[in-house]
Design an enzyme around this catalytic site. Structure first.
Site, PDB file in Angstrom:
ATOM      1  N   TYR A   1      -0.750 -17.012  15.162  1.00  0.00           N
ATOM      2  CA  TYR A   1      -0.332 -18.305  14.799  1.00  0.00           C
ATOM      3  C   TYR A   1      -0.864 -19.513  15.871  1.00  0.00           C
ATOM      4  CZ  TYR A   1       2.482 -21.461  11.736  1.00  0.00           C
ATOM      5  OH  TYR A   1       2.684 -22.349  11.073  1.00  0.00           O
TER       6      TYR A   1
ATOM      7  N   ASP B   1      -1.210 -20.654  -5.024  1.00  0.00           N
ATOM      8  CA  ASP B   1      -0.636 -20.680  -4.459  1.00  0.00           C
ATOM      9  C   ASP B   1      -0.195 -18.423  -4.583  1.00  0.00           C
ATOM     10  OD1 ASP B   1       1.639 -19.713  -2.917  1.00  0.00           O
ATOM     11  OD2 ASP B   1       2.310 -21.354  -3.658  1.00  0.00           O
TER      12      ASP B   1
ATOM     13  N   ASP C   1      -5.873 -16.707  -4.103  1.00  0.00           N
ATOM     14  CA  ASP C   1      -5.608 -16.376  -2.553  1.00  0.00           C
ATOM     15  C   ASP C   1      -7.034 -17.505  -1.868  1.00  0.00           C
ATOM     16  OD1 ASP C   1      -5.828 -14.638  -0.218  1.00  0.00           O
ATOM     17  OD2 ASP C   1      -5.940 -12.979  -0.979  1.00  0.00           O
TER      18      ASP C   1
ATOM     19  N   ASN D   1      -2.053 -26.595   3.684  1.00  0.00           N
ATOM     20  CA  ASN D   1      -1.367 -26.220   3.658  1.00  0.00           C
ATOM     21  C   ASN D   1      -0.626 -24.348   4.011  1.00  0.00           C
ATOM     22  OD1 ASN D   1       1.983 -26.408   4.563  1.00  0.00           O
ATOM     23  ND2 ASN D   1       2.038 -25.746   2.328  1.00  0.00           N
TER      24      ASN D   1
ATOM     25  N   LYS E   1      -4.056 -21.762  14.843  1.00  0.00           N
ATOM     26  CA  LYS E   1      -3.297 -23.163  14.898  1.00  0.00           C
ATOM     27  C   LYS E   1      -4.016 -24.167  15.847  1.00  0.00           C
ATOM     28  CE  LYS E   1       0.162 -23.667  11.143  1.00  0.00           C
ATOM     29  NZ  LYS E   1      -0.693 -23.948   9.564  1.00  0.00           N
TER      30      LYS E   1
END
Length: 254
Positions: free
Chosen positions: A155, A38, A64, A91, A159
């Site tokens: 986005y 993270d 990263d 994720n 996705k």
């Protein structure tokens, strides 16, 4: 009784908060050794301490996903520490919402880099070890926004791209005992949806109520709802489920 993921190693990007944290927790509860990378150092440190206190075996590192060298190094460290990577969950995500005419180059590139470059670098790094073991589960976190959503040209594109990426990995890696599937959440209560409420200038409660009014099951989604869907794809018994996108949204999406 042994957990479903006893003896498995799960690597989750963006695993210190929200959906990612719920996914890590479920894997750990069911016996997996877990690895989290993270960018949020504070959240990562808190989550790692919390899980270690519960007795879970946890590897964590600030990294990263848009930096291939950092990804390769973290994946290698996890294999050196735990012996394998059996499950990869891509994720890590960000939003930079804006209507098209207001969207900056940076808004576009940041979202593309984290979701698409990040998933590509992590999958490429992990598959080497999965191919050697002739076993692997790759789960990419998409979104109902892949079907189009106002203010999310970046986005939505990223996705939707993840779904194409998932299907291609399924075709290429299937013969090595590796499956690739995607989970597409609908409205889930997380820090990211809190950020959406702030951008819209409304309270989080109002945003939840507006979302719930359109959800057939009559409630908003929780991070655990997504974790259970991810666990289904990650299960050893799901070996004939490959290249699929599961919408977890409280109702049909088409």
């Amino acid at each position: 009784m042994a957990g479903r993921f006893e003896g498995r190693v799960a690597f989750v990007t963006g695993g210190s908060r929200g959906i990612g944290k719920a996914i890590v927790q479920l894997f750990a509860e069911e016996g997996a050794k877990v690895a989290i990378i993270d960018l949020n150092e504070e959240a990562l440190s808190e989550t790692t301490s919390e899980f270690k206190e519960k007795g879970y075996e946890v590897y964590s590192r600030v990294a990263d996903v848009t930096d291939s060298a950092q990804v390769e190094s973290a994946v290698k460290e996890v294999v050196d520490t735990f012996g394998s990577i059996d499950i990869l969950v891509n994720n890590a995500g960000v939003i930079r919402d804006n209507l098209l005419f207001k969207m900056t180059d940076s808004d576009w590139e940041t979202v593309m880099d984290v979701h698409l470059k990040g998933a590509f670098y992590c999958a490429r790094a992990a598959q080497k070890y999965m191919v050697e073991k002739k076993y692997g589960r790759i789960i990419n976190i998409s979104s109902t926004s892949a079907l189009g959503n106002r203010g999310q040209a970046n986005y939505s594109t990223a996705k939707a791209g993840l779904q194409g990426f998932t299907k291609t990995l399924a075709i290429e890696l299937g013969k090595y005992g590796i499956t690739a599937n995607a989970v597409a959440p609908g409205f889930i209560e997380t820090d990211m949806t809190k950020e959406t409420a702030r951008r819209l200038g409304i309270s989080f409660e109002d945003l939840i109520n507006a979302a719930v009014s359109k959800i057939p099951v009559g409630r908003s989604g929780k991070p655990s709802d997504i974790a259970h869907a991810v666990a289904f794809f990650a299960d050893e018994k799901s070996s004939f489920v490959n290249g699929q996108v599961l919408y977890v949204a409280g109702g049909p999406k088409n």
